[in-house]
Write a protein that holds these residues in place. Structure first.
Motif, PDB file in Angstrom:
ATOM      1  N   ALA A   1      19.770 -10.136  50.339  1.00  0.00           N
ATOM      2  CA  ALA A   1      20.160  -8.800  50.781  1.00  0.00           C
ATOM      3  C   ALA A   1      18.850  -8.096  51.111  1.00  0.00           C
ATOM      4  O   ALA A   1      18.143  -7.651  50.220  1.00  0.00           O
ATOM      5  CB  ALA A   1      20.924  -8.066  49.684  1.00  0.00           C
ATOM      6  N   LEU A   2      18.516  -8.032  52.396  1.00  0.00           N
ATOM      7  CA  LEU A   2      17.158  -7.651  52.791  1.00  0.00           C
ATOM      8  C   LEU A   2      16.778  -6.240  52.386  1.00  0.00           C
ATOM      9  O   LEU A   2      15.625  -5.963  52.124  1.00  0.00           O
ATOM     10  CB  LEU A   2      16.994  -7.804  54.316  1.00  0.00           C
ATOM     11  N   ASP A   3      17.758  -5.329  52.329  1.00  0.00           N
ATOM     12  CA  ASP A   3      17.363  -3.962  51.971  1.00  0.00           C
ATOM     13  C   ASP A   3      17.410  -3.720  50.465  1.00  0.00           C
ATOM     14  O   ASP A   3      17.167  -2.612  50.011  1.00  0.00           O
ATOM     15  CB  ASP A   3      18.157  -2.900  52.770  1.00  0.00           C
ATOM     16  N   MET A   4      17.731  -4.746  49.690  1.00  0.00           N
ATOM     17  CA  MET A   4      17.638  -4.589  48.242  1.00  0.00           C
ATOM     18  C   MET A   4      16.273  -5.095  47.776  1.00  0.00           C
ATOM     19  O   MET A   4      15.584  -5.823  48.492  1.00  0.00           O
ATOM     20  CB  MET A   4      18.761  -5.357  47.538  1.00  0.00           C
TER      21      MET A   4
ATOM     22  N   GLY B   1      13.350  -7.561  52.495  1.00  0.00           N
ATOM     23  CA  GLY B   1      13.117  -7.573  53.937  1.00  0.00           C
ATOM     24  C   GLY B   1      11.666  -7.363  54.300  1.00  0.00           C
ATOM     25  O   GLY B   1      11.245  -7.672  55.406  1.00  0.00           O
ATOM     26  N   SER B   2      10.870  -6.820  53.364  1.00  0.00           N
ATOM     27  CA  SER B   2       9.469  -6.555  53.681  1.00  0.00           C
ATOM     28  C   SER B   2       8.600  -7.784  53.430  1.00  0.00           C
ATOM     29  O   SER B   2       7.405  -7.754  53.679  1.00  0.00           O
ATOM     30  CB  SER B   2       8.953  -5.372  52.862  1.00  0.00           C
TER      31      SER B   2
ATOM     32  N   ASN C   1      24.903  -6.805  51.449  1.00  0.00           N
ATOM     33  CA  ASN C   1      25.045  -7.985  52.305  1.00  0.00           C
ATOM     34  C   ASN C   1      26.130  -8.875  51.719  1.00  0.00           C
ATOM     35  O   ASN C   1      25.877  -9.677  50.823  1.00  0.00           O
ATOM     36  CB  ASN C   1      23.712  -8.742  52.394  1.00  0.00           C
TER      37      ASN C   1
ATOM     38  N   VAL D   1       5.520  -7.480  58.917  1.00  0.00           N
ATOM     39  CA  VAL D   1       6.089  -8.613  58.215  1.00  0.00           C
ATOM     40  C   VAL D   1       6.599  -9.626  59.209  1.00  0.00           C
ATOM     41  O   VAL D   1       6.367 -10.816  59.083  1.00  0.00           O
ATOM     42  CB  VAL D   1       7.224  -8.125  57.303  1.00  0.00           C
TER      43      VAL D   1
END
Lengths: 481, 337
Positions: free
Chosen positions: A336-339, A389-390, B208, B332
């Motif tokens: 979950a990229l924004d977690m 995500g970073s 997600n 990134v």
């Protein structure tokens, strides 16, 4: 008349405190293939973004035919005849293949939209490449490899003078890659300038006329004729300390195995995407499954991992064996990229009784567990609260490995776990899988990288049209393509 | 970071300029919201339903279920109170029964949209919005038909007797003990969402759902749970409003709490505790505007204008934040190649 070169001259680009490009120069000549190699984070994608007009450099600039070229956007880039085949697909999932292809031609086209007519140019290239493309299929329903083909067709649709391929071969099989190289060569022979970004050294050397190498934002090799280079000198230029994963000696323990019998998996349209697959994968070994993308690998992997239900047949897993799953598309299915990184580890951690008591998560234990995993798996980040995500692709994959392997699962199902990773990160992942097999676990590795399978898998099958085939891999793959 | 500071400075400058230009109006409004215990009580009474609906919405949104049906769920909660009181006016724990009924009604009503979504793929935003209108019509019918007060002269339900209503610390103001549900639920929901395994799974599904699926977490189950809880909290807001301020149901029972809760939730950063703070701010604006209205300076619809402006600025700030995030995430992506 002097042929028009596209040139980046002393381009620098910084993001916050990070220097992505440090006074980098690069020239793409018409009718040639120029390979640009480099590790993850070397700045290759940034350079492509600058060349295509997506990013404006902090200093330095572009020259077209010796004249300064100012690009304000990717659309400007396209108008100047520069097309990009993106590494991260820039397709619209809800649109059909034809609509996505028409999109590229839209700005030049007539007012009324006839997607099929607009897509015709691009679809001609599909015929030329002998790619079987269904214009009415929805892009969201395509596999990763199929999407990449559409991405390539889309870039060619505008008849560009320069085509920048940003790691196009990451998901292609050897046969497909060869076809793509033929496309590159024919583009070059028609006078198009091709820039080919890759970190597969063999590919760079086999297809390119000239090779440049970026390392940490600086050009360390510039426009060297490919004939003057070999793989090891190129690898040294790229990474400095190149180390190859050592192959572990596997000892198959006991007679335990995972077996799949006549497994049928249906997709949403009730088609049999996995159509009677049989597989016996022993513990203590890596069982490799090769194949061209879109032959049911994703669905079969999901069925083995228990993510997807099966329509018919049976999958037998020895009782008590936990199944870890490393999905093919880490940004979509893996994370979950924004977690935060911590939360992404908790995707597994929330099942651990040591972290969760009566449904409540212990913050202290969670923090300790996450910090330990991040250190053990060498995930490079500033803090465990940083968003997933970073992270770079390699670190994202390490995060998934850490999470999935920590609970000592008996079975590991991995789908293309090294896709898009640099040499070092890919070796780390392979090493881990080899260790798992050496510890007596059952590793099932789906991969479109034949080199990888021959390097670490104990036995390799080929998946084609929903079935598992056994025999000579190369000839089976030939048949599958 | 620097950009955020600029935004704060800008907001402060706008507020200061507004105070200079509309100084006396601002002071009237501020007096209306904070000047004395009457004003503060007014603010708190208005804050409670805002906070509760916002908390309810946040629970659903965190699970990726964009519940816009707060208005309908709140009305169903209040309707359940009126119905239970009509059918069984003398239960042993009548007040608790009314509140439980409101939560169950709100939750059930939200579950309709959840089931339509999980089983039939009906878009959750559309489903919940349309259910709002159905709820409004049902209330409208109930207060003129089966649940109308005994004399059948005005379109409203029978009033609750005073002893069933929430107690009031000061009989001269509207403030009632029911407002305490807001902070209690804010804390409870914060713990649930951020400190429990189930709350984590709900947030994962919201962030997600494919990653949740790959981890063998049943996304639809968690979507259903969070919608049910969301509707229950908002239904309870309707019940608390019923037992705390009016005691009867009528057409204009809710001045749009279910809709007003949306910007409150957004400005609260989608965190239950943040929603508590932003609900207090909007409660103060509502109370203050009432005072302005009394002074003949403005119409009460000013609330909506202020809320709209605040939301617009908030979204602008968010857009700036995400665009700078995107710029930094390019590093990134760059480093991925």
């Amino acid at each position: 008349m002097q042929p028009a070169d596209l040139e980046a001259r002393q381009v620098s680009k910084r993001f916050g405190g990070t220097t992505a490009l440090r006074s980098v120069s690069l020239r793409i000549a018409p009718g040639t293939i120029h390979a640009l190699a480099g590790e993850n984070g070397a700045g290759k994608s940034t350079l492509v973004s600058v060349l295509s007009g997506n990013l404006r450099p902090d200093s330095g600039g572009l020259l077209l035919n010796g004249q300064p070229l100012r690009l304000k956007s990717a659309a400007d880039g396209e108008d100047a005849g520069i097309s990009v085949v993106h590494q991260h697909f820039a397709l619209i999932p809800a649109f059909s293949v034809a609509e996505n292809l028409a999109f590229a031609a839209l700005r030049r086209g007539p007012f009324l939209l006839n997607a099929d007519a607009l897509a015709a140019d691009a679809l001609q290239f599909a015929d030329k490449l002998k790619w079987n493309v269904t214009p009415s299929a929805k892009v969201a329903d395509l596999s990763v490899g199929e999407k990449q083909r559409i991405e390539i067709l889309r870039a060619l649709a505008t008849s560009p003078r320069f085509v920048l391929f940003d790691e196009p071969t990451a998901t292609l099989t050897a046969g497909e890659a060869d076809q793509l190289f033929q496309v590159m060569r024919s583009l070059a022979s028609e006078g198009v300038g091709v820039l080919f970004i890759t970190h597969r050294l063999r590919e760079a050397l086999s297809v390119a006329d000239r090779v440049s190498v970026l390392r940490k934002g600086s050009m360390v090799l510039s426009e060297i004729p490919a004939s003057e280079l070999d793989e090891s000198s190129l690898a040294r230029a790229m990474v400095g300390d190149f180390q190859s994963a050592a192959r572990g000696s596997h000892t198959a323990a006991g007679g335990d195995q995972i077996s799949a019998q006549n497994v049928v998996v249906q997709d949403a349209d009730r088609r049999n995407v996995v159509d009677g697959a049989n597989l016996a994968a022993p513990f203590g070994a890596i069982t490799g499954i090769a194949g061209v993308d879109g032959n049911g690998q994703t669905e079969f992997a999901e069925a083995l991992a228990g993510v997807r239900g099966i329509f018919a047949g049976s999958i037998t897993i020895p009782s008590g064996a936990e199944v870890a799953y490393i999905p093919q598309d880490r940004a979509v299915d893996g994370l979950a990229l924004d977690m935060s990184m911590q939360d992404n580890l908790m995707i597994r951690g929330q099942r651990k009784p040591s972290l969760v008591r009566f449904g409540f998560i212990s913050s202290r234990r969670r923090r300790e567990w996450c910090s330990r995993l991040i250190e053990e798996y060498d995930v490079r980040a500033e803090s465990i609260n940083q968003s997933a995500g970073s992270l770079s692709g390699g670190n994202q994959q390490k995060l998934i490995l850490a999470r999935e392997l920590d609970s000592n699962p008996g079975v590991i199902v991995a789908a293309d776990p090294t896709r898009g990773l640099d040499v070092r990160a890919a070796n780390f992942v392979r090493q881990k899988l080899v260790e798992c097999a050496a510890e007596g676990r059952c590793v099932i590795l789906f991969s479109s990288d034949l080199d990888e399978l021959s390097e670490i898998a104990d036995k390799v099958f080929v998946m084609s049209r929903g079935r598992i085939l056994e025999g000579d891999v190369a000839s089976l793959m030939g048949g599958a393509v | 970071m620097k950009r955020q500071l600029i935004f704060y400075a800008l907001a402060a400058a706008i507020a200061a300029a507004a105070c200079l230009i509309f100084g006396d109006s601002v002071s009237i409004a501020a007096r209306g919201a904070f000047a004395d215990s009457f004003a503060v009580h007014r603010t708190l009474v208005k804050s409670a339903p805002l906070a509760l609906t916002a908390i309810g919405l946040i629970v659903a949104w965190r699970g990726g279920m964009f519940n816009i049906g707060g208005e309908g769920q709140l009305l169903m909660g209040a309707l359940a109170c009126a119905l239970i009181y009509r059918l069984a006016p003398n239960l042993p724990f009548e007040r608790a029964a009314l509140l439980a009924g409101s939560a169950i009604a709100g939750g059930t009503y939200a579950l309709i949209a959840a089931i339509l979504y999980t089983k039939r793929g009906v878009n959750i935003v559309i489903g919940t919005i349309l259910l709002n209108f159905i709820a409004m019509q049902i209330v409208s019918y109930a207060v003129r038909g089966p649940l109308q007060e005994p004399t059948h002269s005005i379109p409203q339900t029978a009033s609750l007797p005073r002893e069933l209503m929430f107690g009031r610390p000061n009989p001269q103001t509207d403030l009632h003990w029911g407002v305490l549900f807001a902070p209690v639920l804010a804390v409870a929901c914060s713990i649930w969402l951020f400190r429990t395994a189930q709350g984590f799974r709900i947030r994962l599904v919201g962030s997600n759902f494919r990653a949740a699926r790959a981890a063998r977490i049943d996304a639809d189950k968690h979507r259903t749970i969070c919608m049910g809880v969301s509707g229950a909290i908002i239904g309870l807001a309707g019940g608390i409003e019923f037992l705390g301020t009016t005691g009867y149901l009528y057409d204009g029972f809710s001045p749009g709490w279910g809709f007003l809760g949306i910007p409150v939730a957004l400005l609260g950063g989608l965190h239950p505790l943040g929603a508590l703070a932003s609900a207090f701010g909007f409660g103060a604006i509502i109370a203050g505007t009432k005072q302005l209205e009394a002074a003949g300076r403005a119409d009460s619809s000013l609330v909506f204008a202020i809320q709209g402006a605040a939301l617009l600025l908030f979204m602008l700030a968010q857009a700036v934040r995400t665009s700078s995030l995107r710029a930094s995430s390019r590093i990134v992506e760059g480093s991925d190649a």
